[in-house]
Design a protein around this motif. Structure first.
Motif, PDB file in Angstrom:
ATOM      1  N   ASN A  52       0.869  -1.177   0.000  1.00 36.26           N
ATOM      2  CA  ASN A  52       0.000   0.000   0.000  1.00 36.26           C
ATOM      3  C   ASN A  52       0.909   1.231   0.000  1.00 36.26           C
ATOM      4  OD1 ASN A  52       0.926  -0.155   2.627  1.00 36.26           O
ATOM      5  ND2 ASN A  52      -1.027   0.328   3.571  1.00 36.26           N
ATOM      6  N   ILE A  53       0.343   2.398   0.160  1.00 34.21           N
ATOM      7  CA  ILE A  53       1.163   3.598   0.075  1.00 34.21           C
ATOM      8  C   ILE A  53       2.168   3.687   1.225  1.00 34.21           C
ATOM      9  CG2 ILE A  53       1.103   6.129   0.339  1.00 34.21           C
ATOM     10  CD1 ILE A  53       0.285   5.499  -2.372  1.00 34.21           C
ATOM     11  N   LEU A 110     -11.567   2.785  -0.636  1.00 33.08           N
ATOM     12  CA  LEU A 110     -11.511   3.176  -2.045  1.00 33.08           C
ATOM     13  C   LEU A 110     -10.481   4.288  -2.232  1.00 33.08           C
ATOM     14  CD1 LEU A 110     -15.319   3.129  -2.911  1.00 33.08           C
ATOM     15  CD2 LEU A 110     -13.578   1.563  -3.767  1.00 33.08           C
ATOM     16  N   GLU A 111     -10.399   5.189  -1.242  1.00 34.31           N
ATOM     17  CA  GLU A 111      -9.440   6.298  -1.322  1.00 34.31           C
ATOM     18  C   GLU A 111      -8.006   5.752  -1.391  1.00 34.31           C
ATOM     19  OE1 GLU A 111     -11.965   6.230   1.137  1.00 34.31           O
ATOM     20  OE2 GLU A 111     -13.164   7.388  -0.281  1.00 34.31           O
ATOM     21  N   GLU A 112      -7.729   4.770  -0.540  1.00 33.83           N
ATOM     22  CA  GLU A 112      -6.375   4.203  -0.542  1.00 33.83           C
ATOM     23  C   GLU A 112      -6.059   3.522  -1.866  1.00 33.83           C
ATOM     24  OE1 GLU A 112      -6.114   3.178   4.199  1.00 33.83           O
ATOM     25  OE2 GLU A 112      -5.045   1.866   2.815  1.00 33.83           O
ATOM     26  N   PHE A 113      -7.048   2.829  -2.434  1.00 30.96           N
ATOM     27  CA  PHE A 113      -6.845   2.206  -3.745  1.00 30.96           C
ATOM     28  C   PHE A 113      -6.566   3.276  -4.804  1.00 30.96           C
ATOM     29  CE2 PHE A 113      -8.601  -1.994  -2.439  1.00 30.96           C
ATOM     30  CZ  PHE A 113      -7.628  -2.781  -3.041  1.00 30.96           C
ATOM     31  N   GLU A 114      -7.284   4.384  -4.708  1.00 28.69           N
ATOM     32  CA  GLU A 114      -7.101   5.451  -5.689  1.00 28.69           C
ATOM     33  C   GLU A 114      -5.696   6.052  -5.579  1.00 28.69           C
ATOM     34  OE1 GLU A 114      -9.734   8.820  -5.314  1.00 28.69           O
ATOM     35  OE2 GLU A 114      -9.590   9.223  -7.460  1.00 28.69           O
ATOM     36  N   GLN A 115      -5.264   6.284  -4.317  1.00 27.49           N
ATOM     37  CA  GLN A 115      -3.931   6.870  -4.087  1.00 27.49           C
ATOM     38  C   GLN A 115      -2.828   6.028  -4.717  1.00 27.49           C
ATOM     39  OE1 GLN A 115      -3.376   7.179   0.127  1.00 27.49           O
ATOM     40  NE2 GLN A 115      -4.835   8.843   0.355  1.00 27.49           N
ATOM     41  N   ILE A 116      -2.888   4.728  -4.461  1.00 27.31           N
ATOM     42  CA  ILE A 116      -1.801   3.879  -4.975  1.00 27.31           C
ATOM     43  C   ILE A 116      -1.943   3.685  -6.479  1.00 27.31           C
ATOM     44  CG2 ILE A 116      -2.824   1.608  -4.430  1.00 27.31           C
ATOM     45  CD1 ILE A 116       0.225   1.000  -3.494  1.00 27.31           C
ATOM     46  N   ALA A 117      -3.184   3.610  -6.965  1.00 29.50           N
ATOM     47  CA  ALA A 117      -3.400   3.416  -8.411  1.00 29.50           C
ATOM     48  C   ALA A 117      -2.772   4.561  -9.199  1.00 29.50           C
ATOM     49  CB  ALA A 117      -4.885   3.306  -8.705  1.00 29.50           C
ATOM     50  N   LYS A 143     -14.846  -7.145   6.055  1.00 26.68           N
ATOM     51  CA  LYS A 143     -14.726  -8.244   5.097  1.00 26.68           C
ATOM     52  C   LYS A 143     -13.819  -7.756   3.982  1.00 26.68           C
ATOM     53  CE  LYS A 143     -18.567 -11.415   4.851  1.00 26.68           C
ATOM     54  NZ  LYS A 143     -19.689 -11.879   4.066  1.00 26.68           N
ATOM     55  N   PRO A 144     -13.036  -8.654   3.329  1.00 29.75           N
ATOM     56  CA  PRO A 144     -12.299  -8.182   2.147  1.00 29.75           C
ATOM     57  C   PRO A 144     -13.291  -7.698   1.088  1.00 29.75           C
ATOM     58  CG  PRO A 144     -11.589 -10.392   2.797  1.00 29.75           C
ATOM     59  CD  PRO A 144     -12.783 -10.064   3.617  1.00 29.75           C
ATOM     60  N   PHE A 145     -12.855  -6.705   0.299  1.00 29.96           N
ATOM     61  CA  PHE A 145     -13.726  -6.141  -0.738  1.00 29.96           C
ATOM     62  C   PHE A 145     -14.275  -7.208  -1.680  1.00 29.96           C
ATOM     63  CE2 PHE A 145     -11.531  -1.737  -0.448  1.00 29.96           C
ATOM     64  CZ  PHE A 145     -12.281  -1.462   0.687  1.00 29.96           C
ATOM     65  N   ALA A 146     -13.454  -8.251  -1.936  1.00 26.32           N
ATOM     66  CA  ALA A 146     -13.876  -9.296  -2.880  1.00 26.32           C
ATOM     67  C   ALA A 146     -15.100 -10.054  -2.379  1.00 26.32           C
ATOM     68  CB  ALA A 146     -12.746 -10.277  -3.135  1.00 26.32           C
ATOM     69  N   CYS A 147     -15.437  -9.862  -1.105  1.00 29.29           N
ATOM     70  CA  CYS A 147     -16.578 -10.587  -0.543  1.00 29.29           C
ATOM     71  C   CYS A 147     -17.820  -9.704  -0.406  1.00 29.29           C
ATOM     72  CB  CYS A 147     -16.218 -11.177   0.816  1.00 29.29           C
ATOM     73  SG  CYS A 147     -14.766 -12.216   0.767  1.00 29.29           S
ATOM     74  N   LEU A 148     -17.700  -8.448  -0.839  1.00 27.28           N
ATOM     75  CA  LEU A 148     -18.845  -7.539  -0.735  1.00 27.28           C
ATOM     76  C   LEU A 148     -19.336  -7.220  -2.146  1.00 27.28           C
ATOM     77  CD1 LEU A 148     -17.188  -5.025   1.752  1.00 27.28           C
ATOM     78  CD2 LEU A 148     -18.955  -6.660   2.378  1.00 27.28           C
ATOM     79  N   THR A 149     -20.562  -7.515  -2.475  1.00 24.21           N
ATOM     80  CA  THR A 149     -21.028  -7.234  -3.841  1.00 24.21           C
ATOM     81  C   THR A 149     -21.035  -5.722  -4.073  1.00 24.21           C
ATOM     82  OG1 THR A 149     -23.210  -7.614  -2.912  1.00 24.21           O
ATOM     83  CG2 THR A 149     -22.426  -9.228  -4.506  1.00 24.21           C
ATOM     84  N   GLY A 150     -20.653  -5.352  -5.268  1.00 27.19           N
ATOM     85  CA  GLY A 150     -20.619  -3.932  -5.605  1.00 27.19           C
ATOM     86  C   GLY A 150     -19.253  -3.334  -5.397  1.00 27.19           C
ATOM     87  N   MET A 151     -18.554  -3.753  -4.345  1.00 25.72           N
ATOM     88  CA  MET A 151     -17.225  -3.204  -4.048  1.00 25.72           C
ATOM     89  C   MET A 151     -16.198  -3.563  -5.117  1.00 25.72           C
ATOM     90  SD  MET A 151     -17.240  -1.129  -1.655  1.00 25.72           S
ATOM     91  CE  MET A 151     -15.621  -0.860  -0.966  1.00 25.72           C
ATOM     92  N   PRO A 152     -16.126  -4.830  -5.541  1.00 27.12           N
ATOM     93  CA  PRO A 152     -15.129  -5.160  -6.570  1.00 27.12           C
ATOM     94  C   PRO A 152     -15.276  -4.257  -7.793  1.00 27.12           C
ATOM     95  CG  PRO A 152     -16.062  -7.163  -5.676  1.00 27.12           C
ATOM     96  CD  PRO A 152     -16.850  -6.027  -5.080  1.00 27.12           C
ATOM     97  N   ARG A 153     -16.506  -3.984  -8.205  1.00 23.27           N
ATOM     98  CA  ARG A 153     -16.740  -3.128  -9.369  1.00 23.27           C
ATOM     99  C   ARG A 153     -16.130  -1.742  -9.154  1.00 23.27           C
ATOM    100  NH1 ARG A 153     -20.318  -3.173 -13.429  1.00 23.27           N
ATOM    101  NH2 ARG A 153     -21.493  -4.884 -12.523  1.00 23.27           N
ATOM    102  N   GLN A 154     -16.401  -1.175  -7.978  1.00 22.16           N
ATOM    103  CA  GLN A 154     -15.895   0.174  -7.686  1.00 22.16           C
ATOM    104  C   GLN A 154     -14.374   0.225  -7.661  1.00 22.16           C
ATOM    105  OE1 GLN A 154     -17.823   2.567  -4.600  1.00 22.16           O
ATOM    106  NE2 GLN A 154     -19.353   0.956  -4.386  1.00 22.16           N
ATOM    107  N   VAL A 155     -13.769  -0.791  -7.023  1.00 20.41           N
ATOM    108  CA  VAL A 155     -12.303  -0.816  -6.937  1.00 20.41           C
ATOM    109  C   VAL A 155     -11.699  -0.923  -8.342  1.00 20.41           C
ATOM    110  CG1 VAL A 155     -10.276  -2.089  -6.098  1.00 20.41           C
ATOM    111  CG2 VAL A 155     -12.282  -1.846  -4.616  1.00 20.41           C
ATOM    112  N   VAL A 156     -12.226  -1.830  -9.134  1.00 18.10           N
ATOM    113  CA  VAL A 156     -11.680  -2.048 -10.487  1.00 18.10           C
ATOM    114  C   VAL A 156     -11.786  -0.771 -11.318  1.00 18.10           C
ATOM    115  CG1 VAL A 156     -12.016  -3.288 -12.665  1.00 18.10           C
ATOM    116  CG2 VAL A 156     -12.098  -4.533 -10.480  1.00 18.10           C
TER     117      VAL A 156
END
Lengths: 310, 271
Positions: A52-53, A110-117, A143-156
């Motif tokens: 991560n960052i 999501l913010e952390e994913f955006e920062q590193i992306a 829960k990990p994002f992969a286990c929450l519906t909707g979250m994987p879409r947003q992260v990707v």
């Protein structure tokens, strides 16, 4: 039988891997030298330990234990932060330019994913693996994002928007329907899928101490015990999506890797296998694959991908 | 094709049988049980509910074994709070230990808390009837681990302290150089201690063409060669699996030997 020419190369998302065996994230992926050693030991490419960052200490020990059928770990995403990772990758690419490097990233929001992306294009990594499925950091994410519906879409979508590099999304087996998540990430723009992350988490209790052995109680299960599950999930996901797959989970032999390829994987990840077969596992698996291909008169890996579906 | 079957890596529970107060800041924990290992191999010491850390074994006679610890942080503080009868977990042994030469003339060097595994090495070398020269070094007399015991066991003993409060004022490597200069016959040097001492030792040994093994310390997590925490730059040697004891030549192939190491997260820090 006459010796025929065997092509072990795999073109994955336009990146050429000298062979289909890649180091999975979390094992021996901390430093350039460590990853170089894995390449010298036969891996086609490597995946870094997830970063991560800011970096992270991870959990206390015991972080890894084995049981009769596999292994449990609760590292908790230890890493030295993005800057460090960028330098290690630079060093590695200088030494081994012909072997692809996959940078694995994670975030707790999501913010952390955006920062590193946003910083990914500064690295010399060939591909990005988006880790949304670590089961060992329950204190940060319920829960990990992969286990929450909707979250994987947003992260990707977020990661895709911020990098030019192709992204591989690492899925969790700890869901009711992995196919639904696979379709979701494909639809959101993922370039590839890797599956599976560790199973569980699981627990081993020391009956004399009367308490769980792992420091945080439980940990993700890997190793031979989870291989049939991983093969089945790759098999199901292959039928449902068009993007290429990295098959990961309990592979320790050439036979296991061929199984994963026939289920639909173009690349095969190896991690815990280092414990079972030593660091030479990468060369051993490749040797076994080539021997099998020779015997069965198969000229290229591509011919075998998804063979179990035909 | 190759198979994947291994016995589970999990801690075995032992009761603390005895606690021995050693030099200032050191305690030895004695356990009943057969611990088959080479001197220099290590075990993982588990305090349930707290953490697990690598330690060397300082003595092992087939019936009992001992672990000697120096108080440096929270974990060793918790060890020092242990009482006789308390349960702890011990996993291992792991890694590669010292390989004592077939030849006769051995110099064994220990510095600071590195004298703990050296104590077991002395026991092992004595059992093989080697002609041992011991060189031990510490900051001062009060913290000099096992000095009386080793002095009793070995005739040729040299001691150094940083402040001259015991033995000669100076460093172990200075004694080693003097012995070589004097023409003492040395077939092998075996050393454990601060990295700067090991680095100098390795350099002296290579320069004088003497076989030498040094025991390195790096942060370890898995102990089974998979996590990559203890991998040495340059060589890619996994200290937990390929070491901790390395030949001087092997140790010197890494640019980090004697210079830097990595912290918990993998960041570079001074060795």
């Amino acid at each position: 039988m006459s010796k025929q020419k065997i092509d072990s190369r795999v073109n994955f998302l336009g990146v050429e891997f000298p062979n289909p065996i890649v180091l999975s994230s979390g094992i021996l992926g901390m430093t350039a030298t460590s990853m170089e050693k894995v390449i010298t030991s036969g891996a086609g490419g490597v995946t870094t330990k997830s970063t991560n960052i800011s970096g992270r200490d991870g959990n206390p020990c015991p972080k890894v234990i084995t049981y009769e059928a596999g292994m449990l770990n609760c590292y908790g995403l230890t890493n030295a932060g993005f800057l460090n990772e960028k330098n290690e990758i630079k060093e590695l690419k200088q030494r081994r330019p012909e072997n692809p490097v996959i940078i694995s990233i994670f975030g707790f929001s999501l913010e952390e994913f955006e920062q590193i992306a946003k910083k990914l294009d500064q690295t010399q990594a060939d591909l990005v693996e988006v880790n949304i499925s670590c089961p060992n950091v329950k204190e940060e994410t319920p829960k990990p994002f992969a286990c929450l519906t909707g979250m994987p879409r947003q992260v990707v979508k977020l990661v895709k928007k911020n990098t030019k590099k192709p992204i591989i999304v690492k899925l969790s087996p700890n869901v009711t329907d992995i196919v639904a998540i696979a379709k979701e990430v494909e639809d959101a723009g993922a370039d590839a899928i890797s599956a599976i992350n560790t199973l569980g988490p699981g627990m081993v209790i020391n009956i004399e101490a009367k308490r769980p052995v792992l420091s945080v109680g439980s940990g993700g299960i890997s190793g031979p015990a989870i291989r049939p599950l991983a093969v089945r999930m790759i098999y199901d996901v292959y039928q449902a999506v068009k993007i290429p797959l990295v098959g990961i989970g309990g592979v320790t032999t050439g036979r296991d890797a061929l199984e994963m390829i026939m289920a639909g994987a173009e690349l095969v990840g190896v991690g815990s296998g280092v414990y079972y077969q030593g660091i030479d596992i990468f060369a051993k698996i490749n040797q076994e694959i080539r021997k099998w291909m020779q015997k069965n008169q198969v000229k290229s890996i591509a011919e075998l991908v998804g063979a179990a579906h035909r | 094709m190759s198979k994947a079957i291994k016995k589970p890596e999990q801690p075995k529970i032992y009761k603390v049988k005895q606690i021995i107060q050693e030099a200032q800041g050191f305690k030895t924990f004695r356990f009943q049980g057969k611990m088959e290992l080479e001197a220099g191999q290590f075990i993982m010491f588990w305090i349930p509910g707290l953490d697990m850390k690598p330690f060397s074994v300082s003595s092992s006679d087939g019936e009992y074994f001992e672990i000697t610890a120096m108080k440096i942080g929270d974990f060793t503080q918790a060890m020092f709070n242990l009482k006789v009868g308390d349960q702890v977990g011990i996993q291992g042994p792991y890694g590669r230990g010292f390989q004592i030469s077939e030849k006769n003339n051995i110099v064994i060097m220990g510095g600071g808390c590195g004298i703990a595994p050296i104590n077991l090495l002395v026991e092992r070398a004595q059992a093989k009837n080697k002609n041992i020269t011991f060189i031990g070094g510490c900051r001062n007399q009060a913290v000099f681990l096992k000095r009386e015991k080793i002095a009793k066991l070995i005739k040729n003993c040299y001691f150094t302290t940083d402040d001259g409060s015991f033995g000669e004022k100076g460093f172990t490597t200075e004694i080693l150089e003097k012995l070589i200069k004097k023409g003492q016959k040395i077939d092998q040097i075996l050393a454990c201690g601060p990295e700067i001492m090991l680095y100098k030792c390795a350099k002296i040994a290579v320069k004088n063409n003497i076989a030498c093994q040094v025991s390195l310390e790096r942060m370890m997590k898995c102990a089974i060669g998979i996590c990559g925490q203890c991998v040495l730059d340059g060589s890619g040697i996994r200290v937990c699996k390929d070491g901790p004891v390395l030949s001087a030549e092997k140790a010197l192939t890494s640019p980090e030997f004697g210079s830097y190491k990595r912290d918990e997260r993998g960041r570079i820090v001074k060795a």
